[in-house]
Design a protein around this motif. Sequence first.
Motif, PDB file in Angstrom:
ATOM      1  N   GLN A  94       0.838  -1.205   0.000  1.00  0.00           N
ATOM      2  CA  GLN A  94       0.000   0.000   0.000  1.00  0.00           C
ATOM      3  C   GLN A  94       0.877   1.260   0.000  1.00  0.00           C
ATOM      4  O   GLN A  94       2.073   1.185   0.280  1.00  0.00           O
ATOM      5  CB  GLN A  94      -0.907  -0.019   1.233  1.00  0.00           C
ATOM      6  CG  GLN A  94      -2.010   1.020   1.298  1.00  0.00           C
ATOM      7  CD  GLN A  94      -2.940   1.046   0.094  1.00  0.00           C
ATOM      8  OE1 GLN A  94      -2.595   1.636  -0.937  1.00  0.00           O
ATOM      9  NE2 GLN A  94      -4.112   0.408   0.212  1.00  0.00           N
ATOM     10  N   TYR A  95       0.277   2.409  -0.304  1.00  0.00           N
ATOM     11  CA  TYR A  95       0.946   3.691  -0.119  1.00  0.00           C
ATOM     12  C   TYR A  95       1.398   3.819   1.331  1.00  0.00           C
ATOM     13  O   TYR A  95       0.753   3.298   2.251  1.00  0.00           O
ATOM     14  CB  TYR A  95      -0.009   4.860  -0.399  1.00  0.00           C
ATOM     15  CG  TYR A  95      -0.389   5.040  -1.845  1.00  0.00           C
ATOM     16  CD1 TYR A  95       0.546   5.465  -2.774  1.00  0.00           C
ATOM     17  CD2 TYR A  95      -1.696   4.818  -2.272  1.00  0.00           C
ATOM     18  CE1 TYR A  95       0.188   5.650  -4.103  1.00  0.00           C
ATOM     19  CE2 TYR A  95      -2.061   5.011  -3.599  1.00  0.00           C
ATOM     20  CZ  TYR A  95      -1.110   5.426  -4.516  1.00  0.00           C
ATOM     21  OH  TYR A  95      -1.464   5.609  -5.826  1.00  0.00           O
ATOM     22  N   LEU A 300       6.330  10.723  -4.236  1.00  0.00           N
ATOM     23  CA  LEU A 300       5.175  10.519  -3.357  1.00  0.00           C
ATOM     24  C   LEU A 300       5.592   9.791  -2.078  1.00  0.00           C
ATOM     25  O   LEU A 300       5.485  10.338  -1.004  1.00  0.00           O
ATOM     26  CB  LEU A 300       4.067   9.753  -4.084  1.00  0.00           C
ATOM     27  CG  LEU A 300       2.648  10.047  -3.654  1.00  0.00           C
ATOM     28  CD1 LEU A 300       2.315  11.518  -3.759  1.00  0.00           C
ATOM     29  CD2 LEU A 300       1.649   9.248  -4.465  1.00  0.00           C
ATOM     30  N   CYS A 301       6.073   8.544  -2.200  1.00  0.00           N
ATOM     31  CA  CYS A 301       6.575   7.845  -1.023  1.00  0.00           C
ATOM     32  C   CYS A 301       7.529   6.747  -1.491  1.00  0.00           C
ATOM     33  O   CYS A 301       7.394   6.249  -2.600  1.00  0.00           O
ATOM     34  CB  CYS A 301       5.431   7.258  -0.197  1.00  0.00           C
ATOM     35  SG  CYS A 301       4.403   6.059  -1.075  1.00  0.00           S
TER      36      CYS A 301
ATOM     37  N   ARG B  48      -1.870  14.373   1.588  1.00  0.00           N
ATOM     38  CA  ARG B  48      -0.978  13.493   2.338  1.00  0.00           C
ATOM     39  C   ARG B  48      -1.228  13.608   3.837  1.00  0.00           C
ATOM     40  O   ARG B  48      -1.268  12.609   4.533  1.00  0.00           O
ATOM     41  CB  ARG B  48       0.481  13.807   2.028  1.00  0.00           C
ATOM     42  CG  ARG B  48       0.851  13.616   0.573  1.00  0.00           C
ATOM     43  CD  ARG B  48       0.867  12.168   0.153  1.00  0.00           C
ATOM     44  NE  ARG B  48       1.768  11.382   0.961  1.00  0.00           N
ATOM     45  CZ  ARG B  48       1.795  10.062   0.986  1.00  0.00           C
ATOM     46  NH1 ARG B  48       0.971   9.377   0.237  1.00  0.00           N
ATOM     47  NH2 ARG B  48       2.634   9.424   1.746  1.00  0.00           N
ATOM     48  N   SER B  66      -6.696   5.434  -1.666  1.00  0.00           N
ATOM     49  CA  SER B  66      -5.922   4.190  -1.663  1.00  0.00           C
ATOM     50  C   SER B  66      -6.741   3.076  -2.285  1.00  0.00           C
ATOM     51  O   SER B  66      -7.952   2.993  -2.077  1.00  0.00           O
ATOM     52  CB  SER B  66      -5.572   3.785  -0.227  1.00  0.00           C
ATOM     53  OG  SER B  66      -4.800   4.782   0.383  1.00  0.00           O
ATOM     54  N   GLY B 130       6.557   5.060  -9.788  1.00  0.00           N
ATOM     55  CA  GLY B 130       5.170   5.521  -9.815  1.00  0.00           C
ATOM     56  C   GLY B 130       4.984   6.610 -10.870  1.00  0.00           C
ATOM     57  O   GLY B 130       5.957   7.131 -11.421  1.00  0.00           O
ATOM     58  N   SER B 269      -0.234   1.154  -9.525  1.00  0.00           N
ATOM     59  CA  SER B 269      -0.698   1.501  -8.174  1.00  0.00           C
ATOM     60  C   SER B 269      -2.178   1.213  -7.976  1.00  0.00           C
ATOM     61  O   SER B 269      -2.601   0.868  -6.871  1.00  0.00           O
ATOM     62  CB  SER B 269      -0.430   2.977  -7.885  1.00  0.00           C
ATOM     63  OG  SER B 269       0.960   3.209  -7.761  1.00  0.00           O
ATOM     64  N   PRO B 274       0.226  -0.176  -5.010  1.00  0.00           N
ATOM     65  CA  PRO B 274       0.970   1.085  -4.981  1.00  0.00           C
ATOM     66  C   PRO B 274       2.273   1.013  -4.188  1.00  0.00           C
ATOM     67  O   PRO B 274       3.192   1.779  -4.460  1.00  0.00           O
ATOM     68  CB  PRO B 274      -0.011   2.070  -4.322  1.00  0.00           C
ATOM     69  CG  PRO B 274      -0.996   1.226  -3.596  1.00  0.00           C
ATOM     70  CD  PRO B 274      -1.079  -0.069  -4.343  1.00  0.00           C
ATOM     71  N   GLY B 275       2.344   0.087  -3.220  1.00  0.00           N
ATOM     72  CA  GLY B 275       3.537  -0.007  -2.374  1.00  0.00           C
ATOM     73  C   GLY B 275       4.776  -0.450  -3.123  1.00  0.00           C
ATOM     74  O   GLY B 275       5.880  -0.372  -2.592  1.00  0.00           O
ATOM     75  N   ARG B 277       5.602   1.005  -6.000  1.00  0.00           N
ATOM     76  CA  ARG B 277       6.043   2.231  -6.692  1.00  0.00           C
ATOM     77  C   ARG B 277       6.572   1.924  -8.089  1.00  0.00           C
ATOM     78  O   ARG B 277       7.712   2.280  -8.430  1.00  0.00           O
ATOM     79  CB  ARG B 277       7.108   3.016  -5.884  1.00  0.00           C
ATOM     80  CG  ARG B 277       6.801   3.286  -4.439  1.00  0.00           C
ATOM     81  CD  ARG B 277       5.512   4.005  -4.123  1.00  0.00           C
ATOM     82  NE  ARG B 277       5.350   5.290  -4.797  1.00  0.00           N
ATOM     83  CZ  ARG B 277       4.307   5.577  -5.578  1.00  0.00           C
ATOM     84  NH1 ARG B 277       3.336   4.713  -5.802  1.00  0.00           N
ATOM     85  NH2 ARG B 277       4.204   6.747  -6.117  1.00  0.00           N
TER      86      ARG B 277
END
Lengths: 430, 430
Positions: A94-95, A300-301, B48, B66, B130, B269, B274-275, B277
Amino acid sequence: MSHETLDAAAASLPAEAIDAIERAATSAHRHEELFSERAANIRQSAVRDVFDISLRPGLVSLAGGSPYLRSLPLDRLAETAARIIADDGLTALQYGAGQGTEELRTQICAVMAAEGITDAQPENVVITAGSQSAQDVATKLFCNPGDVVLVEDPTYVGALNTFEAYQVQVETVPMDQSGLVPELLEARIAALQLAGKSIKFLYTIPSFNNPSGITLSAERRQQIVDICRTANILIIEDNPYGLLRFNGEPLAPLRADNPDDVIYMGSFSKIFAPGLRIGWALVPAHLQRRYYLAAEAVTLCPPALNQMLVSAYLRDFDWQGQIRTYRSLYAERCRAMLSALEEYMPEGATWTSPEGGFFVWVTLPEGVDTYPLLHKAIDAGVVFIPGAAFTPSDEPSNKLRLAFSAVPPDAIREGVRRLAPVLQEALAAR
Amino acid sequence: MSHETLDAAAASLPAEAIDAIERAATSAHRHEELFSERAANIRQSAVRDVFDISLRPGLVSLAGGSPYLRSLPLDRLAETAARIIADDGLTALQYGAGQGTEELRTQICAVMAAEGITDAQPENVVITAGSQSAQDVATKLFCNPGDVVLVEDPTYVGALNTFEAYQVQVETVPMDQSGLVPELLEARIAALQLAGKSIKFLYTIPSFNNPSGITLSAERRQQIVDICRTANILIIEDNPYGLLRFNGEPLAPLRADNPDDVIYMGSFSKIFAPGLRIGWALVPAHLQRRYYLAAEAVTLCPPALNQMLVSAYLRDFDWQGQIRTYRSLYAERCRAMLSALEEYMPEGATWTSPEGGFFVWVTLPEGVDTYPLLHKAIDAGVVFIPGAAFTPSDEPSNKLRLAFSAVPPDAIREGVRRLAPVLQEALAAR
């Protein structure tokens, strides 16, 4: 093997050539009018394409500075990654927070403590996509076009590419065998400031400099910081190799006693695994917030899975033992390279004797240009990086970088043996 | 809960406030003199920090966009990651090619074919950290300070942050329920060019726009491209949600029939994880080389492990079946949100009816400012993103974004129920 291919690969492709290719391809468009001014400064990295060539079978590559990963406990790492995804997949995939996970930032403080930075706080650590991204963010945050960045001569080619992409004027400061020379730094700053230049930071790799292998002596470290502080110039300290000292304790980084003067950049690429692309910046408290926001605007992260894998590695594995393994492995390879150079190099060649890291820097007599020698070396079965890649100047260079990190001692010896006649011939032809 | 914290969290912190904080912290330094001009434009992302607040227990978060990952086959993904590291760890954990692996770039062409881009070549795909990083690279490559970028009103807050960090002048073009209005785009371009402005690209999210959920109609798509082509303006097409259409086939992207006019940006994502990237840009052939070099100067190379995991997912898993699962999941959540809005919203509120993606966009009567309502909503147990975040202007906004992607239908319904009296009170107070 075509020399055209090599020409493109072995040196920065001139902006004019890229322009010409693009003009030919775009007769129906005028998109070339849309490029930013900085686009003309974005160039091919010599190291990257020689790295591709060096994967060809039969060649001994002394080019790429890749770490040697065979000693990593891959099976246990595999189990660890599986457990992270099975048990914590909803987090790992996840984000996440833009600054990176608090767990990893806390652990990074312990890694930095191992080399002498004992006061780092997790809230001042920003996790980035390798050190490369940390350099990009710093340049974005501080440098207007035309601003000056000071670098060691020679310095890391990837940093040069980053600085030039922001239209920065890169100015070099000479090193001797004890690293950056304080008096020359001071003189260079004075001259540039007298000329009305705005100097934003000194970018330095004080331990086992890439490409030279030279280490800034302990005595000079505080001098360098004091000079920059007096001149109101930040220091970007890039220290990916610091823990890979062959003998004795790591030298304290410039950041250690100077929390407000230095943006410190670390990386797991050399002490663990570059394929995870996890690096970090330790940022002075008064600069942290803006640095973090600039990093967030770029990616972003950082990837959560990769951060959790590094965290598990630092928590559940003997990462310090692994570093000891690497230190003796690279020390052995460095010895193999130095002894092969001693045996095979022609009269007139000199080289550095690194105390850690990945690289030896060879200097040939004045007047020899190592760039055209690369073609001949590849024909002879060995690859290196010509010295010109590691300076902002387009002048010919009589230097070359040899990496001992990625190949075993026998191959190192064979590579140097193949290289010697190529250099010998060039020296004879002068 | 302190309103100061919320103020910082819920809107862009003004550059002046950051300056003041930093001045106070740096009495011994003059580092603030060193910031680049663009640094003043680097701001906090409202999304964020509201995302962080929304993790608090008890709150229903309709804020963060998300994806919902519970339907992923985590156990099989765990085994896959383990096998990659155990069998191919020396590749997965090592440096790789700057453009990304050829395998993944080839697979990405197949993913794009699923939504109508049938002529993409792997050599024109650049894998990025990403889509965010793909946007950053495009802006770096094309925009000088003061250049104009056109965006939809409203548009993705992360893209706004990226553009503003390069000192770009962001100009909005209105949408109606069929998306960007061609006539208004044409008029805006003409006015800006008449004023001597240099317009570099149109940034557009044509399918299920973030934050509005609006989709550009099929009829308008070629019109938009033709207008930009005539004006020599590139198009940056950001399409993370395109495959997540609730019913029927995806609309062909603007890129489909226009290979030379559009830099297309895709992402795993929303359709996978998304984790990791991992995003990409499909770049017109005549722009590919410079785009790739600019990307390399930012991150050196994308993470090999993550690329190999995505490749395995696309090769060995039913990724298209997973997308079908997501489509019906998000369609159900969207229906839950629309029916709750129908039931609870006060007279005078209107909202969009998205055909896919993650978001509904609510419009309150003129004169209501949704930003101060966020405090009250959090007190009532629900979080949203105020509309002002999604425009470059600092004007108050009577809009708000509700995300239905991350929470189950019951919670969506409960969140809307909690939100309704807060809006009702604001309408009554006008």
